[in-house]
Every structure is written in structure tokens, then in C-alpha cells.
Design a protein around this motif. Structure first.
Motif, short mmCIF file in Angstrom:
data_model
loop_
_atom_site.label_atom_id
_atom_site.label_comp_id
_atom_site.label_asym_id
_atom_site.label_seq_id
_atom_site.Cartn_x
_atom_site.Cartn_y
_atom_site.Cartn_z
N HIS A 119 -38.96 -34.30 -74.64
CA HIS A 119 -37.93 -34.26 -73.80
C HIS A 119 -37.74 -33.55 -71.86
N HIS A 120 -37.51 -33.71 -70.83
CA HIS A 120 -37.52 -33.02 -69.86
C HIS A 120 -35.97 -32.83 -69.21
N LEU A 121 -35.59 -31.47 -69.01
CA LEU A 121 -33.91 -31.71 -68.27
C LEU A 121 -34.54 -30.65 -67.34
N ILE A 122 -33.48 -31.49 -66.20
CA ILE A 122 -33.04 -30.10 -65.02
C ILE A 122 -31.04 -30.11 -65.41
N LEU A 123 -31.41 -28.31 -65.28
CA LEU A 123 -29.63 -27.90 -64.62
C LEU A 123 -29.74 -26.73 -64.38
N GLU A 124 -28.34 -27.49 -63.18
CA GLU A 124 -28.12 -25.96 -62.13
C GLU A 124 -27.18 -25.22 -63.37
N VAL A 125 -27.29 -24.03 -62.63
CA VAL A 125 -26.45 -23.33 -63.90
C VAL A 125 -26.23 -21.74 -62.28
#
Length: 427
Positions: free
Chosen positions: A349-355
Motif C-alpha cells: 500500500h501507499h499512504l499519504i498522511l498530514e501530520v
């Protein structure tokens, strides 16, 4: 030589091209079959519509009477839908006619029952055109690889969605713009739901899995996601890691051979993989087998002429069987393998998170992944004024584990948003 009679049901985009090409190549078809072949009639809903190249004297609105005729050897079904098509095909079987169909929705939903009826009456049911248009795929799976063990089928089987995603990737168009262009060019229907929500591809995946693995796979057992949630940002994120996004149909046999999976969803595909180069409305399918290795089938997957090519190929095979007094391969589902749910499927899987930019935020994110058994393969971050964007790719993990980790991440104070989660195939 006796003349073989054909009844054509439907004279729309596909049916009219079948009629025209059958007339245009009559001499070749006669030579290849071993007997002349001609239409007994063409059933339509509206008889008064213009149909260039289609003889008017063959047109009828009584499809039921046409399929009951004793002189009809083969019925070509090109009307689409399920209930009406199923009833007409069943009636044709009962009156001794073989059937060629391009109807993926019907075959996916009713294939087992139709095969059983065809066998009971000693006639054929062929449907090469139901998957991937002109691309010869079902017959190689069913016949050419009959002595091998197919382990995986991976491919692009819907031209409309491939066109839309290609436009989003190559031109930077958003989903709505690309869909509008697809409709203008005739690739998308007035109601594109069947394509963009993955229903069309799911029906094809059910057929492919059933033939590839010799087991029954129901349409409701195929996991399905469409492309409507794919954004321009997702496309750019894929480019950043050397990938493109494709709507894929994936059918797999488990390592121990006791179960199979069938799924349709958007996925990142590395640019190094041949499927990444499939542009426009074309289809391409990878078949992996133990002895043969990797095979790729590529070509136009939709449209009147390509589909008519596959229909006429089936017509030749069925007519040859008719003359020889035999039937061809029937239902391939001699096994009863378990169809595993999506939760048990293992993928990257490939994920993008705003942290939020707070001390310990990244460590907490890593802890959540570790707690759910998800291992990170690659990781990068892009600093922003109010925090950072994290991009990460996982090692293969079950869908259930990844989903649980995403739920936990969304509950974290430090995680403002999980902006993208896309599976990765073809690595």
C-alpha cells in the motif's frame, strides 16, 4: 454443403458490425467453417431505425419466434442486460441452437446455469467477446493453458476507466474533465456508473477467475472499488514514486491452491511494468502460470468492430462443432475452491498522511503501524508551515491489518488527515 443459419439478437453498435463483417467476409467464413453461413433473421426492438449495410428483409421485432425456428443453428446474443437475454438464450438451447454471446454481465451472473442448460441440450455456449473485446483471452485460458496451472491474472479490462486515468496522468486533467472527454469520444456511456464504479470490470474478473482457476466465482464475491475517488493529487503522488494509477482486475490462487481471490480496484503500477504503458481505451492482461511463466494479452477492449471480431471468431468455432456433430469445452468449474474475502488479501500500500509538527508525532505514527503488524518499506516527508506530509509505502500486508491501522491513525490527535490510501501492484 448445407448452409448454416444464424439468428442475430440486437443490432446496435456490436450487432450491426457483426452483420456487416459477416457479409463482407462471407467467402472467408465459408472456407474457414467448411460450409456457407447466412442470417436467418435479425431481431431488434425498433424495426424502422436506419441500419446501413444491414438487409431490411432480415429485420424482425419477434426475437422469441426467431430463436425457436427449427432451421437456426447458432444464435448470436448482442442485446445486453440479463433477464431478457437469459430467457432468449435458454429458449435457443431448448430448440437446439448453439449460442455466441458478448454479454459479460449475464455470463458473470448466470454462467453456471446457462452452461448446464447448454450441456443438457448438447449445444455450445461461447463468449470470448465478453472480456477484453478483440483480445483473445478466454480461449487461451481455457484451452491453450489447459495443461498448465494458472496462478494469477492481472490486468486492465475496462477501456473507459483506463482512458480517464490516462488523461488524468498525461494531461493533468481532473476526474470530471477526463470523464467529459471520454463521453464526447464515445468511450463513456450517458450513465457511466457500470464503468467508473468498477461493475463492468468486476463481471469480467468473475469470468476470468472462474476459467483461470476452474472454480465458481460469483459476482458478489468479487471485491470492487471504482475510480471516482481518485484525485489529481493521487495521480501526482503516484508520479512522485515512479508509478501510474490503473483500475486493475486481479485474480489470484493461494499458495496452497485451496482458495482464490478476485478483486477490482485502483492501484499504483510502477513505470517499469508493461501495464503502466497501456494508454487510452486499450486493455491488457497479464497471465502467470507455473510452466508458461508470464504471458501478456493486449489490444482494443471495446467498440463495435473489435467486439465483432471476437464474436465472429466464436461463430467459426461453434459452426465447425456443429458440422462435426460435437460440442466444444463447456463449464470449466470442476473445482470448488474457497473465494477468500478482501480482508485476507495481501498487498503493498501507499499512504499519504498530514501530520501536525509536534515532537513525537512521527514516532507515534510508526508505533500504530507496528501495533497492527504493518511494516514500512519506504518513507519520506515534506515539511509544511503547520506540520508535514508523510508519504510511505508498506511491505505486503493483509487488507484487514492495513485498514485497522488507518482507522487508528485517523483517531490520533497528531494526524490531521489520511489523504490517500492506494494499493500497489506489479512490483
Amino acid at each position: 454443403m448445407r448452409t448454416l443459419k444464424v439468428a442475430l439478437l440486437g443490432c446496435g453498435v456490436v450487432g450491426s458490425d457483426v452483420a456487416r463483417y459477416m457479409a463482407r467476409h462471407a467467402a472467408d467464413l465459408t472456407a474457414r467453417i467448411g460450409a456457407p453461413v447466412e442470417f436467418a433473421g435479425i431481431a431488434v426492438r425498433q424495426a424502422d431505425l436506419p441500419r446501413p449495410g444491414v438487409p431490411e428483409h432480415l429485420i424482425t421485432t419477434d426475437a422469441d419466434e426467431l430463436v425457436k425456428r427449427a432451421d437456426v443453428d447458432v444464435v448470436i446474443e448482442a442485446i445486453g442486460g440479463t433477464d431478457r437475454a437469459r430467457d432468449l438464450i435458454t429458449t435457443a438451447f431448448e430448440h437446439g441452437a448453439s449460442v455466441v454471446s458478448a454479454n459479460k454481465a449475464l455470463i458473470a451472473a448466470e454462467g453456471a446455469a446457462l452452461h448446464a442448460t447448454a450441456a443438457a441440450y448438447g449445444v455450445d455456449l461461447y463468449y470470448e467477446a465478453a472480456v477484453a473485446g478483440a483480445v483473445p483471452l478466454l480461449r487461451p485460458l481455457r484451452e491453450s493453458l489447459a495443461g498448465d496451472r494458472v496462478t494469477r491474472v492481472l490486468g486492465i479490462v475496462n477501456g473507459t476507466t483506463n482512458f480517464i486515468l490516462d488523461r488524468m496522468d498525461s494531461l493533468g486533467a481532473d476526474y470530471a474533465q477526463a470523464l467529459k472527454e471520454a463521453a464526447t469520444l464515445g468511450y463513456a456511456e450517458a450513465d457511466p456508473t457500470a464503468d467508473v464504479e468498477g461493475f463492468d470490470a468486476a463481471a469480467k474478473a468473475a469470468i476470468l477467475a472462474g476459467i483461470a482457476f476452474n472454480t465458481r466465482v460469483r459476482l458478489d464475491e468479487v471485491y470492487r472499488e471504482g475510480i471516482t475517488a481518485v484525485t489529481a493529487a493521487d495521480i501526482e503522488n503516484a508520479k512522485a514514486v515512479g508509478c501510474v494509477i490503473k483500475l486493475l482486475a486481479v485474480c489470484e490462487r493461494s499458495a496452497d491452491g485451496s482458495s482464490v481471490t478476485a478483486r477490482v480496484h485502483p492501484a499504483m503500477v510502477p513505470l517499469s511494468h508493461p501495464l503502466a504503458a497501456v494508454r487510452g481505451a486499450f486493455n491488457a492482461v497479464f497471465v502467470e502460470a507455473e510452466a508458461a511463466g508470464q504471458l501478456m494479452f493486449y489490444g482494443p477492449g471495446a467498440g463495435g468492430a473489435p467486439t465483432a471480431s471476437a464474436v465472429l471468431g466464436d461463430l467459426v468455432a461453434v459452426c465447425r462443432n456443429r458440422l462435426a456433430g460435437i460440442t466444444g469445452p463447456g463449464d470449466a468449474a470442476y473445482q470448488q475452491l474457497t473465494v477468500s474475502p478482501m480482508a485476507e488479501v495481501t498487498t503493498r500500500h501507499h499512504l499519504i498522511l498530514e501530520v501536525a509538527g509536534q515532537p513525537g508525532a512521527l514516532a507515534e505514527v510508526a508505533t500504530v503501524f507496528g501495533r497492527h503488524g504493518v511494516s514500512i518499506e519506504t518513507f519520506s516527508q515534506r515539511q509544511r508551515d503547520d506540520g508535514c506530509a508523510l508519504a510511505m509505502s508498506t511491505y505486503p500486508t493483509t487488507d484487514a491489518a492495513l485498514s485497522a491501522a488507518v482507522v487508528a491513525l485517523r483517531d490520533m490527535d497528531h494526524v490531521r488527515r489520511v489523504t490517500s490510501v492506494i494499493r500497489v501492484e506489479g512490483t
